[in-house]
Structures are given as C-alpha cells and as structure tokens.
Design an enzyme around this catalytic site. Structure first.
Site, PDB file in Angstrom:
ATOM      1  N   LEU A 126      11.893 -61.870 -45.423  1.00  0.00           N
ATOM      2  CA  LEU A 126      12.743 -62.798 -44.681  1.00  0.00           C
ATOM      3  C   LEU A 126      14.100 -62.973 -45.343  1.00  0.00           C
ATOM      4  O   LEU A 126      14.186 -63.329 -46.517  1.00  0.00           O
ATOM      5  CB  LEU A 126      12.038 -64.161 -44.564  1.00  0.00           C
ATOM      6  N   ASP A 127      15.166 -62.716 -44.568  1.00  0.00           N
ATOM      7  CA  ASP A 127      16.548 -62.907 -45.005  1.00  0.00           C
ATOM      8  C   ASP A 127      16.887 -62.126 -46.265  1.00  0.00           C
ATOM      9  O   ASP A 127      17.764 -62.516 -47.046  1.00  0.00           O
ATOM     10  CB  ASP A 127      16.845 -64.400 -45.232  1.00  0.00           C
ATOM     11  N   GLU A 128      16.199 -61.006 -46.488  1.00  0.00           N
ATOM     12  CA  GLU A 128      16.460 -60.191 -47.672  1.00  0.00           C
ATOM     13  C   GLU A 128      16.985 -58.807 -47.305  1.00  0.00           C
ATOM     14  O   GLU A 128      17.108 -57.946 -48.168  1.00  0.00           O
ATOM     15  CB  GLU A 128      15.175 -60.040 -48.507  1.00  0.00           C
TER      16      GLU A 128
END
Length: 283
Positions: free
Chosen positions: A225-227
């Site tokens: 997530l969000d990486e």
C-alpha cells in the site's frame, strides 16, 4: 508524421548509444529525439528514443529487426506508436477535483487518450461524467462484497480494453489480485504526508502538528500500500496562518496537478520503472 517510441533499459557498457543509433540510421529511420540516463550506482543504462516511421517499411518489420538487436545486446525494451491512443479508465469516489482536471485536459487534447468510462463506488459524481458525455458505472461496495465488486469492475475494464487505470481519489484499497491484472498500469494519487498522516482527515492532523509544507504524490499502485514507484510529486509551503480548510484547498490543487502530470508522463511513454524507482524523461 507518425512516430515510434522506444523505452530501453540494460546494463551500462561502452558503445550502446552508437550501436542503437547506427541501427536506426542503417535502416533508414530518422531519430527525432533521444534522451538517455546512466545510473552509475546500479550500472544501468536507460534510453527514450523517438523515430520518424518511414514509409518504405512496415511496423512488423521494424519490430522484427529491432528484436534482433535487442537479443544481441540484451536490451529490455517497450515499443509504442504515437497514433495509437490508450484507453483510460478513471476510478473515483466522492471528490471531483482530480476527475475534473483529467477530463478537461483530455477534452482539450493535452492527454493523448480515450476515456471510455468512469467507475465509482458512489453515485455522487455521475453528473460530472454526464457533462463530458462519458458513461458512468456505479459499483457500490457492500459488506463482505469486495471480491464481487472488484470482479464487476475488472469485467468493465476488460470489456472496454483499458490500458491504464487512474485512481482519481478512489477511496478504496485494491486487492493484490486486482493490481496484478494491471502491473505498472494503475496510477494513484495521495497526500504526501505518508506515513505520518495516514487515514482520514490528514490535513486536520497535519495542522495540529504545525507542518510547514504540504504536497502530493502520484505513483504506480502495487501490492504494498502506497509503496509503488513514484512518478510525480509537488509541494507548497504554508504557515501558521493557514487553517485546516486552507490546507485542504491547497492540497486539492496540488493533487490535481500532480496526478495529471503523472498521467501525461505515462501516456507519452516517458516513464521507465526500475525496481522501486522510476526514470521520468522530460518532454
């Protein structure tokens, strides 16, 4: 003039530029633009090259001839044609600023793409889709219905032959299965406070902490997530005089700019992904 765009990456070594340039020259192609970058720490070479498609040969012949060169020099590459616009699906929830910006730029010809549909988990933005005469599909999220909802969305994307999915403030976490269907072809936007201000009301909590700078990040969505690899970012300085409402409005403006710039870079085939990083060539 019709153009072909090559995105190339390989291990760095002497003579690469000469070999690739000579290939196009010897086959009668005119090089219109060439950008290159060498990552000396990783010993990697990256190139974006645009050629004028000459009429004495076919695209199939170009692809076959370049494939031979790629095998000889171990080039990892992608080939695109500028007269083949991509099909883009925009996914939204209830917030319209990013959606409006993308639709206006597409309508004005600033984004070389087709937008055959807009998908949302809420009905709120159907009126926006109607203004631009784009079909709107509401796929609500119900308790324990995430898998079924995503399968419906994936079916819509498949039927419309979608090349790129843009999450324009789509406030749902996509499953790993969903993301695997579009590797490096889902672009997400979020406020740049992560990980310090994850979750709801980030601007309220940023104000409470007295931040002096806010921003936004556009990146490719991955299972982490969000990486995902970052494509575009921007920031603006703020002061103690800005209240949470100010921060939210400033943040919205940054988000729409950053997302549209990231989508444009992808559509113009200016982005090469290397591990967790991206190389984004200038226009």
């Amino acid at each position: 003039m019709r153009k072909a765009i090559f995105l190339i990456q390989t291990s760095d070594r002497k003579g690469l530029l000469a070999e690739i340039s000579t290939f196009f020259y010897s086959h009668g192609y005119n090089i219109l633009l060439c950008r290159q970058y060498t990552d000396v720490r990783e010993n990697k070479y990256f190139m974006r090259i645009i050629i004028d498609l000459c009429e004495q040969t076919t695209r199939k012949q170009l692809e076959e001839d370049f494939a031979q060169l790629a095998r000889k020099f171990d080039l990892h590459y992608s080939l695109y044609y500028d007269d083949v616009p991509q099909n883009v699906a925009i996914m939204v929830s209830k917030t319209s600023h990013c959606l409006y910006d993308l639709l206006m730029h597409a309508e004005e010809g600033d984004l070389n793409c087709r937008i055959p549909l807009i998908i949302s988990n809420h009905p709120d933005l159907e009126s926006v889709a109607d203004r631009f005469r784009i079909p709107f599909y509401c796929c609500p999220m119900v308790p324990d219905g995430k898998a079924a909802q995503e399968e419906r969305v994936l079916d819509l994307l498949k039927r419309h032959r979608i090349d790129l999915v843009v999450l324009a403030r789509y406030m749902q976490i996509l499953s790993d299965h969903f993301i695997e269907q579009f590797p490096q072809r889902i672009i997400n936007i979020h406020h740049a406070f992560l990980p310090a201000f994850q979750g709801g009301n980030p601007y309220e909590r940023a104000w409470e902490r007295g931040v002096k700078m806010i921003g936004a990040t556009a990146h490719y969505a991955t299972a982490e997530l969000d990486e995902g690899p970052i494509i575009e970012q921007d920031v603006e300085r703020i002061s103690h005089e800005n209240d949470p409402a100010d921060l939210k409005n400033i943040g919205k403006d940054i988000e729409r700019r950053v997302l549209t710039r990231a989508v444009r870079a992808h559509l113009e085939h200016r982005v090469i992904t290397s591990g967790c990083r991206t190389i984004v060539f200038s226009r």
